[in-house]
Scaffold this active site. Structure first.
Site, PDB file in Angstrom:
ATOM      1  N   GLY A 194       1.036  -1.125  -0.153  1.00 30.18           N
ATOM      2  CA  GLY A 194      -0.304   0.067   0.124  1.00 30.18           C
ATOM      3  C   GLY A 194       0.788   1.127   0.104  1.00 30.18           C
ATOM      4  CG  HIS A 218     -15.558   7.333   8.918  1.00 27.60           C
ATOM      5  ND1 HIS A 218     -16.832   8.182   8.258  1.00 27.60           N
ATOM      6  CD2 HIS A 218     -14.810   7.914   7.828  1.00 27.60           C
ATOM      7  CE1 HIS A 218     -16.183   9.011   7.465  1.00 27.60           C
ATOM      8  NE2 HIS A 218     -15.130   9.288   7.217  1.00 27.60           N
ATOM      9  CG  HIS A 245      -8.292  -0.508   1.641  1.00 26.73           C
ATOM     10  ND1 HIS A 245      -9.718  -1.095   1.002  1.00 26.73           N
ATOM     11  CD2 HIS A 245      -9.200  -0.437   2.663  1.00 26.73           C
ATOM     12  CE1 HIS A 245     -10.794  -0.789   1.495  1.00 26.73           C
ATOM     13  NE2 HIS A 245     -10.470  -0.608   2.284  1.00 26.73           N
ATOM     14  CD  GLU A 277      -6.186   1.103   9.223  1.00 28.26           C
ATOM     15  OE1 GLU A 277      -6.157   2.331   8.065  1.00 28.26           O
ATOM     16  OE2 GLU A 277      -6.801   0.401   9.475  1.00 28.26           O
ATOM     17  NE  ARG A 309     -19.184  13.599   7.563  1.00 28.85           N
ATOM     18  CZ  ARG A 309     -18.874  13.435   8.657  1.00 28.85           C
ATOM     19  NH1 ARG A 309     -18.570  14.311  10.302  1.00 28.85           N
ATOM     20  NH2 ARG A 309     -17.856  12.324   8.288  1.00 28.85           N
ATOM     21  CB  SER A 361      -5.224   7.168   7.482  1.00 26.25           C
ATOM     22  OG  SER A 361      -4.750   6.299   7.368  1.00 26.25           O
TER      23      SER A 361
HETATM   24  C1  LIG Z   1     -12.898   3.372   2.888  1.00 23.93           C
HETATM   25  C2  LIG Z   1     -12.090   4.182   3.248  1.00 23.93           C
HETATM   26  C3  LIG Z   1     -11.331   5.560   3.165  1.00 23.93           C
HETATM   27  C4  LIG Z   1     -10.510   5.862   3.719  1.00 23.93           C
HETATM   28  N1  LIG Z   1     -10.419   7.411   3.047  1.00 23.93           N
HETATM   29  C5  LIG Z   1      -8.864   8.040   3.481  1.00 23.93           C
HETATM   30  C6  LIG Z   1      -8.728   9.643   3.724  1.00 23.93           C
HETATM   31  O1  LIG Z   1      -9.881  10.377   2.751  1.00 23.93           O
HETATM   32  N2  LIG Z   1      -7.642  10.440   3.495  1.00 23.93           N
HETATM   33  C7  LIG Z   1      -6.960   9.246   4.827  1.00 23.93           C
HETATM   34  O2  LIG Z   1      -5.875  10.245   5.394  1.00 23.93           O
HETATM   35  N3  LIG Z   1      -7.081   8.214   4.995  1.00 23.93           N
HETATM   36  C8  LIG Z   1      -8.443   7.421   4.405  1.00 23.93           C
HETATM   37  N4  LIG Z   1      -8.562   6.138   4.989  1.00 23.93           N
HETATM   38  C9  LIG Z   1      -7.834   5.226   5.454  1.00 23.93           C
HETATM   39  C10 LIG Z   1      -6.034   4.802   4.702  1.00 23.93           C
HETATM   40  O3  LIG Z   1      -6.184   4.675   3.902  1.00 23.93           O
HETATM   41  C11 LIG Z   1      -5.424   3.800   5.529  1.00 23.93           C
HETATM   42  O4  LIG Z   1      -5.483   3.854   6.721  1.00 23.93           O
HETATM   43  C12 LIG Z   1      -3.925   3.678   4.632  1.00 23.93           C
HETATM   44  O5  LIG Z   1      -4.688   4.239   3.579  1.00 23.93           O
HETATM   45  C13 LIG Z   1      -3.432   2.307   5.191  1.00 23.93           C
HETATM   46  O6  LIG Z   1      -2.527   2.071   3.767  1.00 23.93           O
HETATM   47  P1  LIG Z   1      -1.616   1.167   4.231  1.00 23.93           P
HETATM   48  O7  LIG Z   1      -0.452   1.679   3.787  1.00 23.93           O
HETATM   49  O8  LIG Z   1      -1.078   1.504   5.774  1.00 23.93           O
HETATM   50  O9  LIG Z   1      -2.309  -0.434   3.737  1.00 23.93           O
HETATM   51  P2  LIG Z   1      -2.961  -1.235   2.797  1.00 23.93           P
HETATM   52  O10 LIG Z   1      -2.745  -0.014   1.817  1.00 23.93           O
HETATM   53  O11 LIG Z   1      -4.191  -1.397   3.309  1.00 23.93           O
HETATM   54  O12 LIG Z   1      -2.380  -2.203   2.312  1.00 23.93           O
HETATM   55  C14 LIG Z   1      -1.790  -3.246   2.955  1.00 23.93           C
HETATM   56  C15 LIG Z   1      -0.864  -3.609   2.062  1.00 23.93           C
HETATM   57  O13 LIG Z   1      -0.511  -5.658   2.636  1.00 23.93           O
HETATM   58  C16 LIG Z   1      -0.446  -6.351   2.615  1.00 23.93           C
HETATM   59  N5  LIG Z   1      -0.293  -7.406   2.986  1.00 23.93           N
HETATM   60  C17 LIG Z   1      -1.710  -7.488   3.737  1.00 23.93           C
HETATM   61  N6  LIG Z   1      -1.394  -9.085   4.745  1.00 23.93           N
HETATM   62  C18 LIG Z   1       0.046  -9.400   4.553  1.00 23.93           C
HETATM   63  C19 LIG Z   1       0.232 -10.943   4.362  1.00 23.93           C
HETATM   64  N7  LIG Z   1      -0.200 -11.124   5.309  1.00 23.93           N
HETATM   65  N8  LIG Z   1       1.210 -11.116   4.066  1.00 23.93           N
HETATM   66  C20 LIG Z   1       1.223  -9.899   2.497  1.00 23.93           C
HETATM   67  N9  LIG Z   1       1.355  -8.477   1.953  1.00 23.93           N
HETATM   68  C21 LIG Z   1      -0.104  -8.909   3.060  1.00 23.93           C
HETATM   69  C22 LIG Z   1      -1.573  -6.083   1.281  1.00 23.93           C
HETATM   70  O14 LIG Z   1      -1.671  -6.764   0.170  1.00 23.93           O
HETATM   71  C23 LIG Z   1      -1.672  -4.302   0.897  1.00 23.93           C
HETATM   72  O15 LIG Z   1      -0.280  -4.378  -0.005  1.00 23.93           O
HETATM   73  C24 LIG Z   1      -9.264   5.361   4.291  1.00 23.93           C
HETATM   74  C25 LIG Z   1      -9.675   4.505   4.656  1.00 23.93           C
HETATM   75  C26 LIG Z   1     -10.789   3.764   3.914  1.00 23.93           C
HETATM   76  C27 LIG Z   1     -10.852   2.103   3.982  1.00 23.93           C
END
Ligand SMILES: Cc1cc2nc3c(=O)[nH]c(=O)nc-3n(C[C@H](O)[C@H](O)[C@H](O)COP(=O)(O)OP(=O)(O)OC[C@H]3O[C@@H](n4cnc5c(N)ncnc54)[C@H](O)[C@@H]3O)c2cc1C
Ligand code: SF4
Ligand code: FES
Lengths: 245, 587
Positions: free
Chosen positions: B14, B237, B43, B374, B253, B390
């Site tokens: 991500g 949320h 995600h 996250e 909003r 985030s």
């Molecule tokens: C619908 C939605 C809207 C949002 N809108 C906002 C916003 O407007 N502004 C904001 O700041 N935040 C927002 N957030 C929060 C934010 O998007 C997330 O917290 C953030 O993008 C998470 O990023 P990340 O890199 O931590 O994880 P992610 O992008 O979730 O990536 C996780 C990665 O880990 C990998 N992975 C997981 N488990 C394993 C495993 N066992 N083995 C190998 N790979 C694995 C997955 O394949 C993926 O590549 C939103 C969240 C959601 C759900």
């Protein structure tokens, strides 16, 4: 309509190409219709409650990640977005044929999309160094079309729906052309049109399109793909025939 | 067995993982990314509304903005649960890091003078959220993935990491299952970064993707050495679209949308007189549930809900800035937000808690392990994260974790016994999988998952009580015990959703236990953790962070507490004009 009394029949393609004893076939499952039921939710119910060996791809379940594309009654669609209320009682679910088959209705699109981006050098080309004090200045009117093209979620549906792509494995396809367009029109990218010549000025590029419009009809993000190619083709013909930059 | 060797491996593709990969690669390390899905499907792509950074591009609407104002908003939002040194580091770095994402190609919306535009968001004192319509996460993820491609960084996708490998107190890599073949493979690395995202699927009603199952959190927790911080700090949320629980961004909003009850009254001003619809998420979620409890929700087939009203914004504004919200409501609920109000309800959205890391993103308790995004608890969000903070955390912790991990790795050499440790761990995981094959399928892991997730929604939600939490802990322990009796209906090693879930479910239940137990013991209310039996924040006893450690032979965590770091802003009022929610009478 979402008639809760409907019993839906799902004929799902089954095959594990890595298991020598597996033969391609269809299994039929029954699911009770309910409000908000999508093809994905039906497959989830089948996999969790009827046959745990069913394999399919799912991630965001909201039309943003592109992972869940399958053929539904012969048409490429996102399983998460496709609602059963819009479909008849019997549904056939099959994998996309164009991409590497994993198992059942799951395919791997990663290899194709990564190769496509590498072919196009699908990253920003600029001669300015990064300045942490001020961003690149770009007019909103110049940005909007970039964003419009950038909305592609690499679901592969336009490739699956494209006759030309199935004839010519080298064909860049709508998603590829749309990506090239995204960089060509971006005022921040310095590449001249000629730098895309090898990929675009060919029959596996803009001259490969057979104008069957499968891509436009099925793109789940409703990206105006034929319009984007129109602009690309016009610029490329202008370059080739009229020597324009 | 295949063993891959890198200076730095990153679990997760991500925003966090990919930003970390770019940073580590720039420091000259050999780098690989491991992910369940191809990077662009992670995600992060679902984040809609925006990313906070004090660019001050909005004239009067952002006047006076700087890192300090952003810092203040963040600490108030966190209800003083955040570590202020971390918040300062991040808010100072934010403008540079976000401008860099623009430089990498992110098509942010622009102001009339061509700068990055910023919109209003919840809990902020000025307009600070940079955005690309309501597809900001997608646009950012594609931009950073372009950099990963430019650098030719290696990516292993369709791979599920199932355990970390320890040699003494040092993490030396991980064991993973290739989801295409079922084969176990090992990664040997100087530094290992966890960037696996959220764990929303611990709840039945969540905006998260199906793959947000908390893998990174339990990978670290399972070492028995690394603590999880503040797991009870869960964000709900306000505007999950009813009843499919797909998010409608806070930007709705921010751009002028309002919440209404069944009498169409704009009730949020009754609960937060200063910020109304744009109070922090914990405050708005409590306001909505209080309205519903008072009988002013709208009845529907899936329980009561609230209205989100965008109808006064007009088609042009909606299509140009909230296009995906428009499409989601149309495609998934048959609603035209231009002319109709959308049904919404607060649902699980974000985990403030996670793998406890220090300011440089090193995991507590072991060497060689890092985390960000996250799945981590850095801790810049405390007990409530502000919208848009985030994604800022993903980019910032990606940058800092990648940089730290690469520097540390350059000083590390393979230890004696690494190879033996790798083989031992692979053998152990192989045995776990074999055991699942031997068992009769007495318990279905998907049924156990559903039981746990519904329980979490009902008992460990927005309004918590000692009674509900005690019952939750007891039932979770029962589910955990039954998880030992999971067996597979199909005895295959690869391409099996059943196996992929069976390998997780015992640990997911243990994560749920860290949340429920942490919430039970924290006898105060702070941010998203609201105890009806202890409705006030209690700084004398609880101005601290919960640390949950896995105990050998006991599914319940051992809890410890540590002080939060306060530098500039002493605990005080959050400034939303929040009135205490009425006590529950007729739930
Ligand atoms: C619908 C939605 C809207 C949002 N809108 C906002 C916003 O407007 N502004 C904001 O700041 N935040 C927002 N957030 C929060 C934010 O998007 C997330 O917290 C953030 O993008 C998470 O990023 P990340 O890199 O931590 O994880 P992610 O992008 O979730 O990536 C996780 C990665 O880990 C990998 N992975 C997981 N488990 C394993 C495993 N066992 N083995 C190998 N790979 C694995 C997955 O394949 C993926 O590549 C939103 C969240 C959601 C759900
Ligand atoms: S252009 Fe549309 S159909 Fe093609 S890959 Fe992108 S989103 Fe899918
Ligand atoms: S699951 Fe992401 S588009 Fe369908």
């Amino acid at each position: 309509m979402a008639d809760n009394k409907r019993t839906l029949k799902f004929k799902i393609y089954r095959h594990d190409p890595q298991d020598p004893s597996s033969e391609p076939h269809y299994d039929t499952f029954e699911v009770q219709d309910r409000p908000y039921l999508s093809v994905y939710l039906a497959m989830e119910e089948i996999q969790q409650k009827q046959d745990q060996s069913l394999y399919y791809d799912i991630c965001c379940r909201s039309n943003v990640c592109g992972s869940c594309a399958v053929n539904v009654n012969g048409q490429p669609k996102l399983a998460c977005k496709t609602q059963m209320k819009d479909l008849p009682d019997e549904v056939i679910v099959e994998p996309l044929r164009y991409f590497d088959h994993i198992k059942d209705v799951a395919v791997d699109k990663g290899r194709w999309f990564m190769e496509m981006s590498h072919r196009l050098k699908g990253w920003m080309h600029t001669d300015k160094p990064f300045n942490e004090k001020i961003e690149n200045i770009q007019k909103e009117d110049d940005r909007i079309p970039v964003y419009e093209a950038e909305r592609c979620i690499e679901c592969g549906i336009c490739i699956e729906a494209c006759g030309a792509a199935h004839h010519d494995p080298e064909y860049l396809g709508s998603a590829g052309m749309n990506r090239a367009y995204r960089f060509i029109i971006d005022t921040r990218d310095v590449r001249a049109l000629d730098e895309f010549a090898e990929q675009l000025f060919t029959e596996s590029g803009v001259f490969g399109c057979e104008a069957m419009l499968g891509c436009r009809n099925f793109c789940p993000k409703e990206i105006p793909l034929p319009y984007h190619f129109g602009i690309l083709r016009r610029r490329i013909l202008g370059r080739i025939l009229l020597g324009k930059k | 067995m295949k063993i891959f060797d890198y200076d730095v491996i990153i679990i997760g593709a991500g925003l966090t993982g990919e930003r970390a990969a770019v940073a580590a690669h720039e420091d000259g390390s050999s780098v690989a990314i491991i992910s369940l899905v191809q990077p662009r499907q992670s995600h992060s792509n679902a984040a809609q509304g925006g990313i906070q950074c004090s660019l001050d591009n909005m004239g009067e609407q952002s006047a006076g903005d700087d890192w300090k104002l952003h810092f203040d908003d963040t600490v108030r939002g966190s209800d003083w649960g955040a570590d202020q040194d971390v918040v300062e580091q991040v808010t100072r770095a934010a403008p540079r890091l976000i401008r860099e994402m623009e430089y990498f190609g992110c098509p942010f919306n622009r102001t009339s003078d061509g700068k990055i535009e910023q919109r209003n968001f919840g809990g902020t004192s000025v307009w600070r959220a940079a955005f690309a319509a309501d597809f900001t996460g997608h646009a950012l993820l594609y931009a950073i993935d372009q950099e990963v491609m430019r650098k030719g960084i290696e990516i292993f996708w369709r791979v599920q990491v199932i355990s970390l490998i320890l040699n003494g107190d040092r993490v030396i890599g991980c064991v993973a299952m290739d989801l295409r073949t079922g084969e176990l493979i090992a990664f040997h690395a100087g530094s290992t970064i966890l960037a696996t995202g959220g764990s929303g699927k611990l709840y039945s009603e969540s905006t998260n993707a199906i793959i947000c199952r908390g893998d990174g959190q339990f990978l670290a927790y399972n070492t028995g050495k690394v603590p999880l911080g503040n797991m009870e700090a869960v964000q709900f949320h306000p505007t999950g679209m009813y009843p499919v629980w797909i998010l409608l961004t806070e930007g709705c909003r921010g751009d002028g949308g309002v919440l209404r009850n069944k009498d169409h009254h704009e009730f949020m001003w009754d609960y937060a007189s200063a910020k109304g619809n744009l109070a922090s998420r914990d405050v708005v979620s409590r306001g909505m549930i209080s309205e519903i409890r008072a009988g002013r929700g709208i009845e529907g087939d899936f329980g009561p809900h609230i209205w989100l009203d965008l109808t006064h914004l007009g088609r042009d504004k909606i299509i140009s800035r909230l296009r995906d919200v428009h499409d989601i409501a149309r495609d998934f609920a048959g609603i035209d937000v231009v002319t109709e109000m959308a049904p919404v309800k607060p649902v699980q959205h974000f985990m403030m808690g996670g793998v406890r890391i220090d300011i440089d993103c090193r995991a507590r308790g072991v060497e060689g392990l890092y985390a960000g995004g996250e799945c981590a608890c850095w801790d810049m969000h405390g007990f409530n994260r502000l919208g848009g903070n985030s994604m800022l955390e993903t980019i910032a912790s990606g940058y800092f974790s990648g940089t730290t991990a690469a520097k540390d790795a350059s000083g590390r050499t393979s230890g004696a016994g690494d190879l033996a440790a790798i083989h031992d761990e692979v053998k152990k995981q192989d045995e776990i999988i074999e055991e699942l094959h031997r068992h009769d399928p007495e318990q279905n892991s998907f049924a156990l998952h559903e039981e746990m997730a519904v329980l979490m929604t009902e008992n460990v939600g927005i309004f918590r009580t000692g009674e509900l939490l005690e019952a939750a802990v007891e039932q979770l322990l029962d589910i955990r015990a039954r998880a030992d009796r999971i067996g597979l209906t199909h005895k295959v090693r690869g391409r099996s959703l059943e196996l992929e879930m069976a390998l997780r479910i015992p640990y997911m239940v243990e994560l749920a236990l860290t949340i429920a137990q942490g919430a039970l013991k924290r006898t105060e209310s702070r941010g998203g953790h609201y105890r009806e039996d202890y409705p006030a924040r209690n700084d004398d006893e609880w101005l601290n962070r919960t640390l949950a450690y896995k105990q050998e032979g006991d599914p319940l965590p051992r809890l410890e507490y540590e002080e939060v770091v306060l530098t500039h802003l002493p605990p005080g009022d959050r400034g939303y004009g929040e009135k205490a929610p009425p006590p529950a009478k007729d739930k």
